[in-house]
Design a protein around this motif. Structure first.
Motif, PDB file in Angstrom:
ATOM      1  N   SER A  90       0.718  -1.115  -0.001  1.00  0.00           N
ATOM      2  CA  SER A  90       0.121   0.050  -0.047  1.00  0.00           C
ATOM      3  C   SER A  90       0.849   1.343  -0.233  1.00  0.00           C
ATOM      4  CB  SER A  90      -0.900   0.047   1.234  1.00  0.00           C
ATOM      5  OG  SER A  90      -0.146  -0.218   2.416  1.00  0.00           O
ATOM      6  N   THR A  91       2.065   1.133   0.691  1.00  0.00           N
ATOM      7  CA  THR A  91       2.967   2.453   0.434  1.00  0.00           C
ATOM      8  C   THR A  91       3.359   2.803  -1.030  1.00  0.00           C
ATOM      9  OG1 THR A  91       4.902   1.078   1.075  1.00  0.00           O
ATOM     10  CG2 THR A  91       3.657   2.142   2.884  1.00  0.00           C
ATOM     11  N   ASP A  92       3.711   1.834  -1.514  1.00  0.00           N
ATOM     12  CA  ASP A  92       4.029   2.030  -3.168  1.00  0.00           C
ATOM     13  C   ASP A  92       2.644   2.756  -3.803  1.00  0.00           C
ATOM     14  OD1 ASP A  92       6.597   0.957  -2.405  1.00  0.00           O
ATOM     15  OD2 ASP A  92       6.046  -0.856  -3.551  1.00  0.00           O
ATOM     16  N   LEU A  93       1.649   2.282  -3.606  1.00  0.00           N
ATOM     17  CA  LEU A  93       0.288   2.485  -4.188  1.00  0.00           C
ATOM     18  C   LEU A  93      -0.097   4.131  -3.734  1.00  0.00           C
ATOM     19  CD1 LEU A  93      -1.541  -0.824  -3.835  1.00  0.00           C
ATOM     20  CD2 LEU A  93      -0.583   0.182  -6.029  1.00  0.00           C
ATOM     21  N   ASP A  94       0.044   4.191  -2.600  1.00  0.00           N
ATOM     22  CA  ASP A  94      -0.124   5.584  -1.901  1.00  0.00           C
ATOM     23  C   ASP A  94       0.774   6.754  -2.613  1.00  0.00           C
ATOM     24  OD1 ASP A  94      -2.055   4.759  -0.211  1.00  0.00           O
ATOM     25  OD2 ASP A  94      -0.742   4.479   1.553  1.00  0.00           O
TER      26      ASP A  94
END
Length: 122
Positions: free
Chosen positions: A111-115
């Protein structure tokens, strides 16, 4: 055939968060697409963020419907798609989307990459 797969939607600012769960067949994906597009009527420059994780899956007949959903989203003002999925569906979706989806698309388990991806969209 009955539709399979459930979902919830949550529009926060310009980001439409979707939370698909279960195994989606073609009919379930069509219902998902209709709800998704209805949620963004009149919006422009919005982002689709699918939180599928390991809680959602696609049947073989649903994959083309998912790509059609992405194509219709881009026609409806979507400027980027972030999809939280595991490695199996990551490869399948990326292969199916190649040459068809013409907006930024990132599939990741993290999720950090997506955010970060979403924060860098114009």
């Amino acid at each position: 055939m009955l539709e399979h797969g459930t979902f919830t939607l949550n529009l926060k600012g310009r980001v439409l968060h979707t939370f698909p769960m279960g195994s989606f067949n073609r009919q379930g994906l069509v219902k998902y697409r209709q709800a998704l597009l209805a949620a963004v009527v009149g919006k422009s420059n919005w982002v689709l963020y699918e939180h599928a994780g390991n809680g959602a899956a696609l049947t073989n007949d649903a994959l083309p419907e998912l790509i059609a959903t992405y194509c219709l989203a881009q026609s409806a003002g979507c400027i980027g798609i972030a999809c939280e999925v595991g490695p199996l569906f990551m490869d399948l979706i990326n292969s199916a989307a190649k040459g068809k989806v013409h907006i930024p698309l990132l599939l990741s388990e993290h999720s950090t990459d997506l955010d970060d991806f979403i924060s860098h969209l114009p």
